[in-house]
Design a protein around this motif. Structure first.
Motif, PDB file in Angstrom:
ATOM      1  N   ASN A 165     -35.654 -23.446 -16.723  1.00  0.00           N
ATOM      2  CA  ASN A 165     -35.472 -22.251 -17.531  1.00  0.00           C
ATOM      3  C   ASN A 165     -34.288 -21.430 -17.047  1.00  0.00           C
ATOM      4  O   ASN A 165     -34.009 -21.340 -15.851  1.00  0.00           O
TER       5      ASN A 165
ATOM      6  N   THR B 213     -31.280 -14.277 -20.104  1.00  0.00           N
ATOM      7  CA  THR B 213     -31.035 -14.639 -21.503  1.00  0.00           C
ATOM      8  C   THR B 213     -29.576 -14.388 -21.848  1.00  0.00           C
ATOM      9  O   THR B 213     -28.955 -13.443 -21.351  1.00  0.00           O
TER      10      THR B 213
ATOM     11  N   ASN C 112     -36.590 -21.598 -26.088  1.00  0.00           N
ATOM     12  CA  ASN C 112     -37.983 -21.272 -25.765  1.00  0.00           C
ATOM     13  C   ASN C 112     -38.553 -20.226 -26.714  1.00  0.00           C
ATOM     14  O   ASN C 112     -39.760 -20.218 -26.985  1.00  0.00           O
ATOM     15  N   THR C 113     -37.700 -19.345 -27.217  1.00  0.00           N
ATOM     16  CA  THR C 113     -38.177 -18.285 -28.118  1.00  0.00           C
ATOM     17  C   THR C 113     -38.645 -18.871 -29.444  1.00  0.00           C
ATOM     18  O   THR C 113     -39.717 -18.527 -29.945  1.00  0.00           O
TER      19      THR C 113
ATOM     20  N   ASN D 116     -34.606 -16.796 -25.245  1.00  0.00           N
ATOM     21  CA  ASN D 116     -34.815 -17.478 -23.976  1.00  0.00           C
ATOM     22  C   ASN D 116     -34.546 -18.981 -24.142  1.00  0.00           C
ATOM     23  O   ASN D 116     -34.938 -19.581 -25.158  1.00  0.00           O
TER      24      ASN D 116
END
Length: 578
Positions: A112, A116, A147-148, A179
Motif C-alpha cells: 500500500n 495518497t 483501493n478506494t 488510496n
C-alpha cells in the motif's frame, strides 16, 4: 463611501449574531467571536514520495492460495534463492518460490502507498526478477490497484512467463485523493520463483502559498512569533519566551535536592544516600555528579550476577563475557570473527577461521566460518550435547561418541571415508566393529527387495586368474612417512589386474550429492578408487563349491578305480591257484 463600507461590514457581521455572539463564515457561532474557514497550508513543491519500500521492516500483506510448500506465499528475506534473486536485491527484499515437488504457489503481495496522491500522475519504479522453469501456467504479473474504488487502475505493468531480471520505471495516471497499492502476483507449480526490491512511488507537485482563514496584522508579526497578551488583555505578536522559532524553551537547574524550572516552577527531589555519591540498583553508579546510561563504553564494565558475572569490554573488540564464581570466563563472544566460545579456554583456533577448503567430491573452495566452540580443558576434552542424551566428546585429539547408534539420515545416503574421482584421498585407517554387515546381507528371498537375481557364473576360473600380493603401504601420518622397519605387511591385489578379472570388486563409480540439495548424481571415476573385498567373497564361495564338486567327482572316480583294481587282483589270484 467610508460610511457605506462600515455599514456593509456591520450588516454582514449582524447576520451571524446570536445572543451577543459574532460568527465569521458560520451562521451558528458558538463563542463571542467564532471564525470558520478551510486552511490549506502552503508547500514548496517538488518531488514527493508516496511509497519508498526497501523491505527492511516490511510485514508481508498478501492474498495467498498456495499449497504444499515449505513456505506458502511471499516472504521477507535476506537470502532468498540464487535461482530467483534479482541482481539488484540487497539487504531485505520480497521473495517467493515453488522450487519443490508438490508445491503450488498462487499469491499476490499487496504494498500500500504510504500517502495518497494529490495529483493525477505518479512515477513508479521497482527492481524484479522472474525465473520460469518452463512449465505451462506459470506467470508473474504486476499491476496498480485503486483501493478506494476496489478496481485495477489501468493495464498490467508486468505480465510475463519468460525469464527476466531487470527494473521497471514508468509514469501512471491516477485519481487524486484515492488510496492505491502495487500488487505483485505470482503463479508457479514446481517453478523457480520471483523477487522484488526498491519499490519507489513519487509525484511532482506545484508549489503554492496556501489559503489561510485567519490573519492578524499589528505591525509586530514575524516568522515563529506567538500571539500573546498582557495583564489587561491587549494582544500582539511576540517572540517565544525562550527565543527560537515557535518553541518555548524551558530551563532546568538543580540546587541540592531542588529541581527548578524557568518561570518560577520547581520540584523537590528525594535525597538518595546523602553526600556527593549516589548508588543505584542494577549495576548503575553515579560519582561526582555524573551518571551514565548507554553511549560508548570508555572502560570495561562489570555486572555482578551473584556468582556469575557479565562484563563488556569497553575498549578493543567490545566482546561480552560471562564468568563463573572463580573469575574464569565461561562464555565469550567474538564479534569480529562472528562466533561464541563456551568454557574456560579457547576451543576455536582463530587462524583457521576464514580459511578455504574443498569437499570430498571436489566442490568449493568453501570458507570455514566458525559459529560456536566448546572447551573443557586440554586433558578431559570437550563434551557437546546433541538433543537430550547423545553427546560427542573430544579428548587428546580423539573423538568419542555415545548414543544408541551412528547412522546416515537416509538409506545408502552417505559414505564413511572416500577416495573419489577428484584424486582427493580421505580414508579411515582401520574400522573396528563387532559385526561387519554389508547391505547385501540385509536382503532375503522373502523381502522382495532385490530387483534382479541370477546364479553367479564366476567362480574357480575367475579366482585362478587373480594374483594375490603382499606389500607395505606407503601411508603417512600428518604428512610424515612411517619408518620402513615399522611398516606392517598387508595382503591384497593390484587394483588394475583385479579390475580386468573381477570388475565388480573394484570401485569405479558412485551415486553422490554434489551440493546440499540432496539430489543424487551418478559419477564415474577416471580411475579405480578402491577394492570392494566383500564382492570377492561370493566368487570365492562359488570357487570352493566348484572345487568341492571336482573333489567329489575325483573321489567317485578313485572309488571306482579301487573297485576295479580289487576285482583284477581277485581274478589274478584265482588264475594263480589253478
Amino acid at each position: 463611501m467610508k460610511t457605506l463600507l462600515s455599514f456593509f461590514i456591520i450588516f454582514n457581521l449582524s447576520l451571524g449574531i446570536s445572543f451577543g455572539q459574532v460568527g465569521i463564515g458560520t451562521v451558528n457561532p458558538e463563542a463571542t467571536l467564532h471564525i470558520v474557514g478551510n486552511t490549506v497550508l502552503g508547500n514548496s513543491g517538488g518531488l514527493i514520495e508516496l511509497l519508498n519500500e526497501n523491505f527492511t521492516s516490511y510485514t508481508v500483506l498478501e492474498n495467498n492460495n498456495s499449497t504444499g510448500c515449505t513456505v506458502d506465499g511471499w516472504e521477507n528475506t535476506t537470502t532468498g534463492d540464487i535461482n530467483a534473486n534479482c541482481s539488484s536485491c540487497t539487504g531485505n527484499w520480497l521473495y517467493i518460490d515453488s522450487d519443490e515437488s508438490g508445491c503450488t504457489q498462487n499469491a499476490t503481495a499487496l504494498i500500500n502507498f504510504t500517502s495518497t496522491p494529490s495529483t493525477a500522475s505518479i512515477n513508479v519504479s521497482f527492481d524484479y526478477r522472474y525465473n520460469n522453469f518452463g512449465a505451462s501456467g506459470d506467470s508473474f504479473r504486476v499491476y496498480l490497484f485503486n483501493n478506494t474504488l476496489n478496481i485495477q487502475e489501468g493495464g498490467d505493468l508486468i505480465n510475463t512467463t519468460s525469464d527476466i531480471d531487470t527494473s521497471y520505471t514508468n509514469s501512471l495516471n491516477v485519481i487524486a485523493g484515492n488510496n492505491y497499492s502495487l500488487r505483485f502476483e505470482y503463479n508457479g507449480n514446481y517453478d523457480y520463483g520471483a523477487s522484488i526490491d526498491n519499490v519507489l512511488v513519487t509525484e511532482n507537485i506545484t508549489a503554492n502559498t496556501g489559503v489561510y482563514t485567519f490573519k492578524l496584522e499589528d505591525g509586530q508579526q514575524q516568522n515563529g512569533y506567538v500571539l500573546t497578551s498582557d495583564a489587561n488583555g491587549f494582544a500582539t505578536w511576540m517572540p517565544p519566551t525562550g527565543g527560537g522559532t515557535g518553541t518555548d524553551s524551558q530551563t532546568l537547574s538543580i540546587t541540592g535536592s531542588v529541581l527548578s524550572i524557568s518561570n518560577g516552577n520547581s520540584v523537590t527531589l528525594p535525597v538518595l544516600g546523602g553526600g556527593g555519591t549516589y548508588t543505584f540498583e542494577n549495576g548503575i553508579t553515579e560519582n561526582s555528579g555524573t551518571v551514565r546510561l548507554g553511549g560508548s563504553l570508555t572502560q570495561t564494565t562489570y555486572i555482578d550476577l551473584n556468582s556469575r558475572d557479565l562484563y563488556f569490554e569497553g575498549t578493543g573488540s567490545g566482546n561480552i563475557t560471562f564468568e563463573d564464581n572463580s573469575g574464569q570466563p565461561q562464555m565469550t563472544t567474538n564479534f569480529s570473527d562472528g562466533y561464541t566460545n563456551f568454557g574456560a579456554g579457547t576451543a576455536i583456533v582463530d587462524s583457521d577461521d576464514g580459511t578455504s577448503f574443498s569437499d570430498t567430491f571436489g566442490g568449493g573452495p568453501f570458507t570455514k566460518e566458525f559459529v560456536v566452540g566448546g572447551y573443557n580443558g586440554s586433558s578431559g576434552g570437550t563434551a557437546i550435547a546433541l538433543g537430550s542424551i547423545e553427546y560427542v566428546v573430544d579428548g587428546t585429539n580423539e573423538l568419542f561418541y555415545e548414543g544408541g547408534g551412528f547412522s546416515p539420515m537416509d538409506d545408502f545416503s552417505s559414505d564413511l571415508g572416500a577416495d573419489p574421482f577428484s584424486g582427493t584421498t580421505r580414508r579411515w585407517d582401520d574400522v573396528y566393529a563387532d559385526d561387519f554387515i554389508t547391505p547385501t546381507n540385509t536382503y532375503s528371498r522373502t523381502t522382495g527387495k532385490l530387483s534382479t537375481t541370477k546364479d553367479l557364473n564366476k567362480g574357480l576360473s575367475t579366482i585362478m586368474q587373480l594374483k594375490p600380493i603382499s606389500y607395505k603401504d606407503q601411508m603417512t601420518i600428518k604428512g610424515k612417512s612411517i619408518p620402513e622397519n615399522t611398516k606392517e605387511d598387508k595382503l591384497g591385489f593390484f587394483i588394475e589386474e583385479l579390475w580386468s578379472v573381477l570388475p565388480e570388486a573394484v570401485k569405479t563409480s558412485d551415486w553422490v550429492s554434489l551440493d546440499e540439495s540432496g539430489d543424487k548424481t551418478h559419477v564415474v571415476y577416471n580411475k579405480p578408487s578402491g577394492i570392494k573385498f566383500t564382492q570377492i567373497i561370493p566368487v570365492t564361495v562359488k570357487a570352493i563349491q566348484e572345487q568341492q564338486t571336482q573333489i567329489e567327482n575325483l573321489n567317485s572316480e578313485v572309488q571306482s578305480l579301487k573297485t576295479e583294481l580289487a576285482q583284477i587282483k581277485e581274478l589274478l589270484l584265482n588264475r594263480s591257484k589253478n
